[in-house]
Each structure stands twice: as C-alpha cells, then as structure tokens.
Scaffold this motif. Structure first.
Motif, PDB file in Angstrom:
ATOM      1  N   ARG A 267       0.830  -1.206   0.000  1.00 51.35           N
ATOM      2  CA  ARG A 267       0.000   0.000   0.000  1.00 51.35           C
ATOM      3  C   ARG A 267       0.868   1.261   0.000  1.00 51.35           C
ATOM      4  O   ARG A 267       0.628   2.203  -0.761  1.00 51.35           O
ATOM      5  CB  ARG A 267      -0.917   0.005   1.221  1.00 51.35           C
ATOM      6  N   CYS A 268       1.867   1.287   0.867  1.00 52.42           N
ATOM      7  CA  CYS A 268       2.731   2.464   0.946  1.00 52.42           C
ATOM      8  C   CYS A 268       3.524   2.651  -0.343  1.00 52.42           C
ATOM      9  O   CYS A 268       3.731   3.794  -0.792  1.00 52.42           O
ATOM     10  CB  CYS A 268       3.679   2.329   2.137  1.00 52.42           C
ATOM     11  N   ARG A 269       3.973   1.571  -0.927  1.00 52.57           N
ATOM     12  CA  ARG A 269       4.716   1.686  -2.189  1.00 52.57           C
ATOM     13  C   ARG A 269       3.822   2.265  -3.282  1.00 52.57           C
ATOM     14  O   ARG A 269       4.265   3.102  -4.078  1.00 52.57           O
ATOM     15  CB  ARG A 269       5.246   0.314  -2.601  1.00 52.57           C
ATOM     16  N   ALA A 270       2.544   1.835  -3.340  1.00 53.36           N
ATOM     17  CA  ALA A 270       1.624   2.377  -4.338  1.00 53.36           C
ATOM     18  C   ALA A 270       1.394   3.866  -4.105  1.00 53.36           C
ATOM     19  O   ALA A 270       1.296   4.648  -5.067  1.00 53.36           O
ATOM     20  CB  ALA A 270       0.302   1.618  -4.282  1.00 53.36           C
ATOM     21  N   LEU A 271       1.314   4.279  -2.845  1.00 52.32           N
ATOM     22  CA  LEU A 271       1.129   5.698  -2.548  1.00 52.32           C
ATOM     23  C   LEU A 271       2.334   6.514  -3.012  1.00 52.32           C
ATOM     24  O   LEU A 271       2.185   7.615  -3.573  1.00 52.32           O
ATOM     25  CB  LEU A 271       0.911   5.881  -1.046  1.00 52.32           C
ATOM     26  N   VAL A 272       3.546   5.984  -2.804  1.00 53.56           N
ATOM     27  CA  VAL A 272       4.758   6.679  -3.239  1.00 53.56           C
ATOM     28  C   VAL A 272       4.795   6.763  -4.764  1.00 53.56           C
ATOM     29  O   VAL A 272       5.231   7.774  -5.335  1.00 53.56           O
ATOM     30  CB  VAL A 272       6.004   5.967  -2.687  1.00 53.56           C
ATOM     31  N   GLN A 273       4.328   5.719  -5.450  1.00 53.13           N
ATOM     32  CA  GLN A 273       4.296   5.749  -6.911  1.00 53.13           C
ATOM     33  C   GLN A 273       3.345   6.827  -7.427  1.00 53.13           C
ATOM     34  O   GLN A 273       3.614   7.471  -8.443  1.00 53.13           O
ATOM     35  CB  GLN A 273       3.900   4.374  -7.440  1.00 53.13           C
ATOM     36  N   VAL A 274       2.222   7.025  -6.738  1.00 54.15           N
ATOM     37  CA  VAL A 274       1.309   8.117  -7.112  1.00 54.15           C
ATOM     38  C   VAL A 274       2.018   9.460  -6.943  1.00 54.15           C
ATOM     39  O   VAL A 274       1.931  10.346  -7.817  1.00 54.15           O
ATOM     40  CB  VAL A 274       0.031   8.065  -6.259  1.00 54.15           C
ATOM     41  N   ALA A 275       2.721   9.628  -5.826  1.00 52.62           N
ATOM     42  CA  ALA A 275       3.448  10.876  -5.592  1.00 52.62           C
ATOM     43  C   ALA A 275       4.537  11.085  -6.642  1.00 52.62           C
ATOM     44  O   ALA A 275       4.764  12.221  -7.101  1.00 52.62           O
ATOM     45  CB  ALA A 275       4.054  10.864  -4.187  1.00 52.62           C
ATOM     46  N   ALA A 276       5.214  10.005  -7.050  1.00 52.85           N
ATOM     47  CA  ALA A 276       6.243  10.121  -8.084  1.00 52.85           C
ATOM     48  C   ALA A 276       5.633  10.531  -9.418  1.00 52.85           C
ATOM     49  O   ALA A 276       6.218  11.333 -10.172  1.00 52.85           O
ATOM     50  CB  ALA A 276       6.991   8.798  -8.214  1.00 52.85           C
ATOM     51  N   SER A 277       4.453   9.994  -9.743  1.00 46.22           N
ATOM     52  CA  SER A 277       3.773  10.378 -10.976  1.00 46.22           C
ATOM     53  C   SER A 277       3.387  11.851 -10.956  1.00 46.22           C
ATOM     54  O   SER A 277       3.556  12.578 -11.952  1.00 46.22           O
ATOM     55  CB  SER A 277       2.535   9.503 -11.173  1.00 46.22           C
ATOM     56  N   LEU A 278       2.894  12.330  -9.823  1.00 49.58           N
ATOM     57  CA  LEU A 278       2.550  13.750  -9.693  1.00 49.58           C
ATOM     58  C   LEU A 278       3.797  14.621  -9.789  1.00 49.58           C
ATOM     59  O   LEU A 278       3.773  15.708 -10.403  1.00 49.58           O
ATOM     60  CB  LEU A 278       1.850  13.997  -8.353  1.00 49.58           C
ATOM     61  N   HIS A 279       4.886  14.164  -9.209  1.00 49.02           N
ATOM     62  CA  HIS A 279       6.153  14.915  -9.270  1.00 49.02           C
ATOM     63  C   HIS A 279       6.654  15.018 -10.704  1.00 49.02           C
ATOM     64  O   HIS A 279       7.115  16.089 -11.134  1.00 49.02           O
ATOM     65  CB  HIS A 279       7.189  14.241  -8.378  1.00 49.02           C
ATOM     66  N   GLY A 280       6.544  13.910 -11.455  1.00 47.62           N
ATOM     67  CA  GLY A 280       6.978  13.934 -12.861  1.00 47.62           C
ATOM     68  C   GLY A 280       6.146  14.877 -13.709  1.00 47.62           C
ATOM     69  O   GLY A 280       6.662  15.591 -14.578  1.00 47.62           O
ATOM     70  N   ARG A 281       4.847  14.920 -13.485  1.00 48.45           N
ATOM     71  CA  ARG A 281       3.987  15.820 -14.255  1.00 48.45           C
ATOM     72  C   ARG A 281       4.279  17.283 -13.941  1.00 48.45           C
ATOM     73  O   ARG A 281       4.273  18.134 -14.821  1.00 48.45           O
ATOM     74  CB  ARG A 281       2.519  15.516 -13.964  1.00 48.45           C
ATOM     75  N   SER A 282       4.557  17.572 -12.666  1.00 43.21           N
ATOM     76  CA  SER A 282       4.854  18.957 -12.288  1.00 43.21           C
ATOM     77  C   SER A 282       6.152  19.431 -12.930  1.00 43.21           C
ATOM     78  O   SER A 282       6.311  20.602 -13.285  1.00 43.21           O
ATOM     79  CB  SER A 282       4.909  19.098 -10.782  1.00 43.21           C
ATOM     80  N   ARG A 283       7.133  18.553 -13.088  1.00 43.65           N
ATOM     81  CA  ARG A 283       8.397  18.923 -13.707  1.00 43.65           C
ATOM     82  C   ARG A 283       8.255  19.153 -15.200  1.00 43.65           C
ATOM     83  O   ARG A 283       8.938  20.002 -15.783  1.00 43.65           O
ATOM     84  CB  ARG A 283       9.443  17.835 -13.456  1.00 43.65           C
ATOM     85  N   GLN A 284       7.340  18.386 -15.848  1.00 47.44           N
ATOM     86  CA  GLN A 284       7.108  18.568 -17.281  1.00 47.44           C
ATOM     87  C   GLN A 284       6.469  19.904 -17.600  1.00 47.44           C
ATOM     88  O   GLN A 284       6.637  20.438 -18.685  1.00 47.44           O
ATOM     89  CB  GLN A 284       6.248  17.439 -17.820  1.00 47.44           C
ATOM     90  N   ARG A 285       5.727  20.455 -16.640  1.00 45.41           N
ATOM     91  CA  ARG A 285       5.103  21.746 -16.850  1.00 45.41           C
ATOM     92  C   ARG A 285       6.159  22.814 -16.742  1.00 45.41           C
ATOM     93  O   ARG A 285       6.285  23.796 -17.039  1.00 45.41           O
ATOM     94  CB  ARG A 285       4.004  21.981 -15.807  1.00 45.41           C
TER      95      ARG A 285
END
Length: 285
Positions: A267-285
């Motif tokens: 569960r915690c690993r999946a939550l971190v993966q969501v945060a990593a996806s959000l971090h990647g999108r913010s950097r692309q902007r």
C-alpha cells in the motif's frame, strides 16, 4: 371469527368456484327454524314451554362462552411459554458475559496476531473475546504465504486491561501478539483512507511524509540519502520500511513495536508511486 379461534378441517371459502356454502347455511337456518317451530308446538303455548326454551338457549350460550374462554386461555399459555423460553435464552447469553459497571466507558484496542492460515483458526480467539465481553468493530487481514496476520479493532469494557487482552490472545494459540490502545479514527476502512490520502496528495493538501504516517500508522518518516545498513532502497525489515522518494532520496518509515506486513508495504509503495507520478507531471510543466 375471533382472533383466538383457529381453523379446523377444510375451509370451503378458500376453494375457488365452490357455490354450495350459501345453500348449506340457508338449509341449516331453515332446519333450525323448523325444529324450533315443532318444539314450540309440542310444548304448547304454555309458560313452561317458554321457560324451557330460554333455559336451553342460556345453556348453549354458556357452553359456547366457556369453550371460547378455554381456547383463548390455551393460546395465551402457549405464547407465555414461548416468551419464557426466549427470555431464558437471552438471560443465559447475558450471564455468559461479565456485567459492566454502570457508567463505565468502553475502550478501543488494537489486537494484532499472527497464526497459521487454516480454516477455523480464529474460532478460539473470537470465543475468548466473547467471554470477556469484547466487541469486534473492525478486522484487517494481512495474508502471507503460510500464515496470516490479523488486526482486530475491538471495544472492551473499562475493566479489561491490556494484560487481560494479551493473556486471552495467547491462550487462543496465536503467536506474535501485539495489544495497544487504538484511536477512534482507526475505525475507518483502509480503502477509504487510502483514497482520501491520494486525493489530498493530488490537491496538494498533504505531504508525502504525512500521508505515509497516516497510511502506515507510523511514528516517524525521514528522508535519507541512503537506506539503513542491510536494507535496500525499497525494502522492509520488521518495524522499518524504506521507499524511494520522487526526488531521488530514500524515505525511511519507522513504527514502534508493530512490524510492517507485506500488505502494508504494498500500500505504501503504491502511494509513493502516485506521488512520483505527480512529481513527474509537475516537472514537465
């Protein structure tokens, strides 16, 4: 017909298409009228004959009333006996649970146990809970290969202390028992809590560290350049869990006294993966 009366034999009125009931009632009425007329003629128009008719009518009414009273009393007696058996059963069930002092407030506990993943493995444990008057509010199951870890959130009477629960759990044949006070917020189901944390991350209302603290019921989350000795960047070891942070560091999650399970780690690993996806999108902007 009175409520105390039952049905005997066959009720012709329940048979569709039967038209002889009215003819039967009319025949009985005419027969009774004819019999009464013959009786009056045989007795004559004397006062004695009238008194005899009144007497017989009173006797018939008394017999009918007595019969109805007897049937009503029998029905009441049967209902009383059935209610008495139900009350005795309820009283026995209440006597099996210790009385709770008036005004005492129940306490919420977390009871985590590890036992073999076999059918009926929880029967002895739940029986011990029932004997103490403990109410199971929520169960979280953490399956593994050959055994399973179950966490019970239970409400116990005020006089049931931690040592009492611990002794009851050990007596049920489990191992690795952990008993600790719980908070009412832990009663929310894990799926709903996880979705709320993901939503908070997406909206920026929560940090990744705070979300991990809530999801893992941990006491500490820190960022480190490297994982602790003997652990990988994505690993779990007892009460310590490591996860790769979106910025390249390592998140070290620690919990006191309660080892992390494989389900909690996933569960915690999946939550971190969501945060990593959000971090990647913010950097692309």
């Amino acid at each position: 017909m009175d409520a105390s009366e039952g049905s005997y034999g066959t009720d012709d009125r329940t048979r569709p298409g039967f038209l002889g009931r009215e003819a039967l009632d009319l025949g009985v009425l005419l027969l009774a009228a004819g019999a009464a007329h013959v009786l009056v003629l045989s007795l004559g128009h004397s006062d004695g004959g009238v008194r005899a008719l009144i007497t017989m009518g009173a006797i018939l009414l008394a017999v009918s009333a007595l019969h109805r009273w007897h049937r009503h009393r029998s029905a009441v007696t049967r209902r009383s006996r059935a209610g008495g058996r139900a009350r005795k059963g309820g009283r026995r069930a209440r006597e099996a649970v210790p009385d709770r002092p008036e005004g005492a407030v129940d306490r919420l506990w977390s009871v985590r146990v590890t036992l073999a993943d076999l059918p009926g493995g929880l029967a002895a444990l739940t029986a011990r809970f029932a004997s103490l008057g403990v109410d199971i509010r929520l169960v979280r199951v953490h399956p593994d290969e050959a055994e399973t870890t179950d966490e019970f959130l239970v409400s116990a009477p005020a006089h049931v202390v931690e040592e009492t629960l611990y002794s009851a759990v050990l007596g049920a044949g489990v191992r690795d028992a952990i008993v600790r006070p719980a908070d009412v917020h832990e009663l929310s189901d894990t799926t709903s809590r996880t979705l709320r944390l993901v939503s908070a991350l997406v909206e920026g209302a929560a940090t990744l560290e705070g979300a991990l603290l809530s999801l893992a019921s941990a006491q500490d989350v820190e960022r480190a350049e490297e994982a602790p000795d003997g652990m990988g960047r994505e690993d779990t070891d007892g009460t310590t869990m490591t996860l790769p942070a979106p910025d390249g560091t390592v998140l070290v999650v620690r919990r006191v006294g309660v080892p992390f399970t494989a389900v909690e780690f996933a569960r915690c690993r999946a939550l971190v993966q969501v945060a990593a996806s959000l971090h990647g999108r913010s950097r692309q902007r």
